[in-house]
Design an enzyme around this catalytic site. Sequence first.
Site, PDB file in Angstrom:
ATOM      1  N   GLY A 180       0.822  -1.200   0.000  1.00 53.32           N
ATOM      2  CA  GLY A 180       0.000   0.000   0.000  1.00 53.32           C
ATOM      3  C   GLY A 180       0.853   1.246   0.000  1.00 53.32           C
TER       4      GLY A 180
ATOM      5  N   ALA B 290       2.639   4.697  -2.990  1.00 52.19           N
ATOM      6  CA  ALA B 290       2.805   4.062  -4.303  1.00 52.19           C
ATOM      7  C   ALA B 290       1.626   3.146  -4.616  1.00 52.19           C
ATOM      8  CB  ALA B 290       4.119   3.288  -4.336  1.00 52.19           C
TER       9      ALA B 290
ATOM     10  N   SER C 291      -0.264  -5.424   4.521  1.00 52.84           N
ATOM     11  CA  SER C 291      -0.321  -5.950   5.874  1.00 52.84           C
ATOM     12  C   SER C 291      -0.159  -4.832   6.881  1.00 52.84           C
ATOM     13  CB  SER C 291       0.780  -6.993   6.086  1.00 52.84           C
ATOM     14  OG  SER C 291       0.846  -7.387   7.439  1.00 52.84           O
TER      15      SER C 291
ATOM     16  N   VAL D  64       7.888   9.008   4.367  1.00 49.77           N
ATOM     17  CA  VAL D  64       8.503  10.272   4.767  1.00 49.77           C
ATOM     18  C   VAL D  64       8.380  11.329   3.673  1.00 49.77           C
ATOM     19  CG1 VAL D  64      10.144   9.130   6.270  1.00 49.77           C
ATOM     20  CG2 VAL D  64      10.784   9.574   3.900  1.00 49.77           C
TER      21      VAL D  64
ATOM     22  N   ALA E 140       6.930  16.254   0.610  1.00 48.56           N
ATOM     23  CA  ALA E 140       7.056  17.397  -0.297  1.00 48.56           C
ATOM     24  C   ALA E 140       6.987  16.900  -1.733  1.00 48.56           C
ATOM     25  CB  ALA E 140       8.378  18.120  -0.047  1.00 48.56           C
TER      26      ALA E 140
ATOM     27  N   LYS F  25       3.407  24.749  -1.791  1.00 46.75           N
ATOM     28  CA  LYS F  25       4.865  24.786  -1.919  1.00 46.75           C
ATOM     29  C   LYS F  25       5.233  25.489  -3.217  1.00 46.75           C
ATOM     30  CE  LYS F  25       8.876  21.837  -2.704  1.00 46.75           C
ATOM     31  NZ  LYS F  25       9.392  20.450  -2.796  1.00 46.75           N
TER      32      LYS F  25
ATOM     33  N   THR G 205      11.412  14.484  -5.436  1.00 50.62           N
ATOM     34  CA  THR G 205      11.010  13.731  -6.625  1.00 50.62           C
ATOM     35  C   THR G 205      10.447  12.356  -6.324  1.00 50.62           C
ATOM     36  OG1 THR G 205      13.324  13.035  -6.855  1.00 50.62           O
ATOM     37  CG2 THR G 205      12.603  14.910  -8.184  1.00 50.62           C
TER      38      THR G 205
ATOM     39  N   ILE H 288       7.633  11.120  -4.907  1.00 52.62           N
ATOM     40  CA  ILE H 288       6.253  10.891  -5.327  1.00 52.62           C
ATOM     41  C   ILE H 288       6.113  11.104  -6.832  1.00 52.62           C
ATOM     42  CG2 ILE H 288       3.911  11.844  -5.157  1.00 52.62           C
ATOM     43  CD1 ILE H 288       4.335  12.005  -2.140  1.00 52.62           C
TER      44      ILE H 288
END
Length: 505
Positions: free
Chosen positions: A8, A11, A34, A42, A45, A73, A337, A339
Amino acid sequence: MRVVIAGGGSAGWMAAAALSQYFGRYLSIVLVESEEIGIVGVGEATIPQIRLFNAGLGLDEREFLRETMGTFKLGIEFVGWRREGMRYFHGFGEVGRAIGLVPFHHYWLRYAREGGPLPLDRFSPNTMAARENRYGVPANARAARLPASAYHFDAARYAAFLRRYAEARGVTRREGKVVNVRLDGESGFIVGLDLADGGRIDGDLFVDCSGFRGLLIEQALAAGYEDWSHWLPCDRALAVPSTGDGKLEPYTRSTARDAGWQWHIPLRHRTGNGHVYSSSFTTDDEAQRVLLANLPGERLADPRPLRFVTGKRREIWKRNCVALGLASGFLEPLESTSIHLIQAGIARLLALFPDRHCDPVLVREFNRQIDWEFTAVRDFLILHYHVTERDGSEFWRYCRAMPIPESLQEKLAMFRSSGRIVRQNMELFDTPSWLQVMWGQGLRPEGHHPMVDAASAADLARYIAMNERETSEQVASLSDHAAYLARLVASDASAPLARPAEVAG
């Protein structure tokens, strides 16, 4: 067609949300995760391309910001990266308005050489707005440029938000721990996953979102890994939330430390902090001491350690398995970068979506495109470390002296000689981004585009003044960031949403 997503987090649920949105009920989508296995989470941004992803899902910005405790941002402030006591800003969006084929900065280079006093950042609306903690849609309807923006948000809340979105569109979540990956004896394709509770999940296409361990792509399919740690030597991080300093700045801050750097990400309910460092140049205890000594407020939890090897899978799509997120590779979050690379993988999967046979032609093209995406981001990150005047620690002396990829050597050489910046293959970071970081790190070109010299001194002065005036008027028309955000998240969801800022890299 049956799609199985293993894992999960951001991503997995980004993939589930996108596939359910664009394919509807054509796909049977199961996501297995799970509760026993935590997520890294983390990455708080982002860069402006996240707005395209959210828009494609049809998300309401107000609801998204409320649910994720998000803020806006406008860019990243780099503190001490060139040398101690110096700072610069990488603002999203344009820096000045181009004339024809020649970017604005070539005209500014001539202007500066002839004694012009205005610094380069005076022509970046995002930089100037960020320094004044401003955000919003310019009140001046004549303004041709809007501040390009991204978000800070709580990654765990974003995953939960997308889970609700995906489940409402037919995605099935299965609680369980994968203990075995079943392969077809002839094709080597994955045919199913076995769970600790005895359950079995069969599928046609598998998406590996299992994090660093790469349960499917590496442990089952042995895709291999390209290690880039000789160029990007940081291999550990500590992450800790804290209370904020009350400023709610519309930007991320990255502060250079003796063996790495520290991030500062303001959210509405807390501040995200972390120290990325190289274990070859400092100890875990010292890294934690540095992190905790430089928090903006009281810490809200104990620091959480992460270990990684910078690089990427040799095959991010292998057979009938596509890796996303940390399962595909890891590039430290220096330019936010992480995400985006998930988003880029999803976009390419959607464009090259296969049938059950996973045509090798599609697989090769996907890998070619995503390899380039990783490589281009890699070079941009190396730039920050290599082009520096810092020499007060062994870490920075190593970074200054280390050999760099030929692709980056050529980019730096071109800028040094003539101020030119070439964007290749639609790479993620465009001219303004490379310009601001190269200039901010202290790299200075010897010349500029010859076409600039065709302008008279009077025309050049008018052009520079026009750009400075437009930027100043635009910034002055913006609201206080915190006040604008408070109004936005409190507004009625049925009311028209203010026109969003232009998306630009």
